[in-house]
Design an enzyme around this catalytic site. Sequence first.
Site, PDB file in Angstrom:
ATOM      1  CG  LEU A 424      -1.890  -1.177   1.331  1.00  0.00           C
ATOM      2  CD1 LEU A 424      -2.817  -0.991   2.522  1.00  0.00           C
ATOM      3  CD2 LEU A 424      -2.696  -1.362   0.048  1.00  0.00           C
ATOM      4  N   GLY A 464       2.039  -9.088   6.316  1.00  0.00           N
ATOM      5  CA  GLY A 464       2.428  -8.323   7.497  1.00  0.00           C
ATOM      6  C   GLY A 464       2.387  -6.843   7.188  1.00  0.00           C
ATOM      7  N   GLY A 465       2.097  -5.998   8.190  1.00  0.00           N
ATOM      8  CA  GLY A 465       2.047  -4.559   7.963  1.00  0.00           C
ATOM      9  C   GLY A 465       1.036  -4.215   6.894  1.00  0.00           C
ATOM     10  CG  ASP A 466       2.031  -1.156   4.093  1.00  0.00           C
ATOM     11  OD1 ASP A 466       2.970  -1.959   4.244  1.00  0.00           O
ATOM     12  OD2 ASP A 466       2.164  -0.016   3.632  1.00  0.00           O
ATOM     13  CD  GLU A 467       5.678  -5.897   2.788  1.00  0.00           C
ATOM     14  OE1 GLU A 467       6.614  -5.217   2.369  1.00  0.00           O
ATOM     15  OE2 GLU A 467       5.833  -6.999   3.357  1.00  0.00           O
TER      16      GLU A 467
END
Length: 545
Positions: A424, A464-467
């Site tokens: 993102l 994970g995170g925005d992945e």
Amino acid sequence: METESEPYVRLATLRQLHKVVADLNTARSLADTLQTVADGIVAGLGYELACVNLVRPDGDLVVAAFAGSAAAEALITGRVGSRPSWERRLSMGEAWGELRFIPHTEGWVLIEDDVPQWHTEGPDPRFEDEWHPQDRLYAPMYASGGGRELLGVISVDRPRNGRRPGPWGQEALQMYASQAAIAISNARLRANMQRALVRLEREQQALRASEESFRQAFEYAPSGMAIAEMGGDQHGRLLRTNDALCRLLGRPASAMRRYSFADLVHPEDVGTLLRTSAEGGRAELRLGRRDGTYVWVSLRNSVVADTADGPRFLLTHVEDIEDRKRHELQLAHRASHDALTGLPNSAELRARLSSRLCERPQLPDPAFESLDAAFDSDTDAIFNGDGFDFGPAGTAFDHHVHTVAPGGEVDDGTKGLAVLFCDLDGFKSINDRFGHQTGDAVLVEVARRLTTGVRDNDTVARLGGDEFVVLADGLGAADAADLAVRLRNAIILPIRVGGRGVRVGASFGIGWASCGMSVDEVLQSADQRMYIEKRSRAKVHRRAG
């Protein structure tokens, strides 16, 4: 926030827990069952010591099994603790669901009572949740039904990680104690049934009394029981079922006599039923209820033998395990899926991707090149299902359809497993400006849009995170590029959060899975292509500016 390794630990713990729970019902005697309960704590739940205290007919509790320390076992096995002392312990400390934890700050008052116990030496805790040598943790075992009859208490000590169990560990111990209670009840029931069967064979002079004893044990058993024919045209047909089994399946006894278990089993479990032996066979499968639903049960078979004619009837014990199966599925889902978005997590993504890849064997002789090509196109036509192995262990590829990748950016007609790596753009600024709650809502909505934009058999995972990563099989190069555009267009639409509209961008990199590659290589390839695309778009944006 859990670490990246915790899903792997949970999956490993869940597999080990499932194994030790399955082992509970394999013991043939009550003594073996009790020792299996104690051994399962040490083998599967991460404790060094475990003790099973069994309620005697007089109400007191005796140390019936011990695991983890031969010295402690010799010291306390067979010793008895009074019921009032045990009830005092089970009313003290902290209630963790059905469990009871007594910290060392309270447990010192119990040192002089008559409950058999052992003491471990060690330093005082250095942090809040570290296990103290004199901490006590008990898991009561209750009989099934509404009476909550106490069957015994499991006591544990010395967690291997040195910490008091968290919610995950507490839930696992509580579920294990519940299954241990069922196994102990079943062991007692099997012992009673076996004694009744022995009387039927050996006490011909007291036939009526033996038949009545068997009838009562059969009819009033708390779990399902069935008697079926063995041999002949009617092999497997149910001759008699008890009230517990009829209530479990919602079918009257008169209707049950029209069926065999093969008629009632779920179509996917027919093979499991057929592989279950008559003598001591055990299986976990689904049986159909009258309303069309299915219930998970554990079947355990015994043969009722006639001394003159040989085996005649099959006695089957049916235990309702629906709650345990549902709980296992919930635990497995939590261990393999992202808690925020509900998508498969990194561990599950890697498992699904790994299942599609193999280590392709090397064929150095040019004479085999045409054979290798033919194998890739039509395995069954070459080997007719006989299997083949060109290399050492790990390189066999019998019956495996190789995953291949398109040859380049231009669509050459090859269909493969596309791996779309999504990152993102601008997500960090949303977190910084509006807070993590808004950021979490954006991630949930992006996950929904990605899931909506793919086919039912595709995988959308949060790395994970925005992945995010999308696995889409059967696509060509043009198909994958079109899918990336459609998903990007879906993501960039405004997202409403708390009355405001926010936007995020998305960069996609398209990689291809191919046999001979590792999971890391596949993901790294898609990640690098995403990074290249992101830099390219940034250059175009600067020129336009």
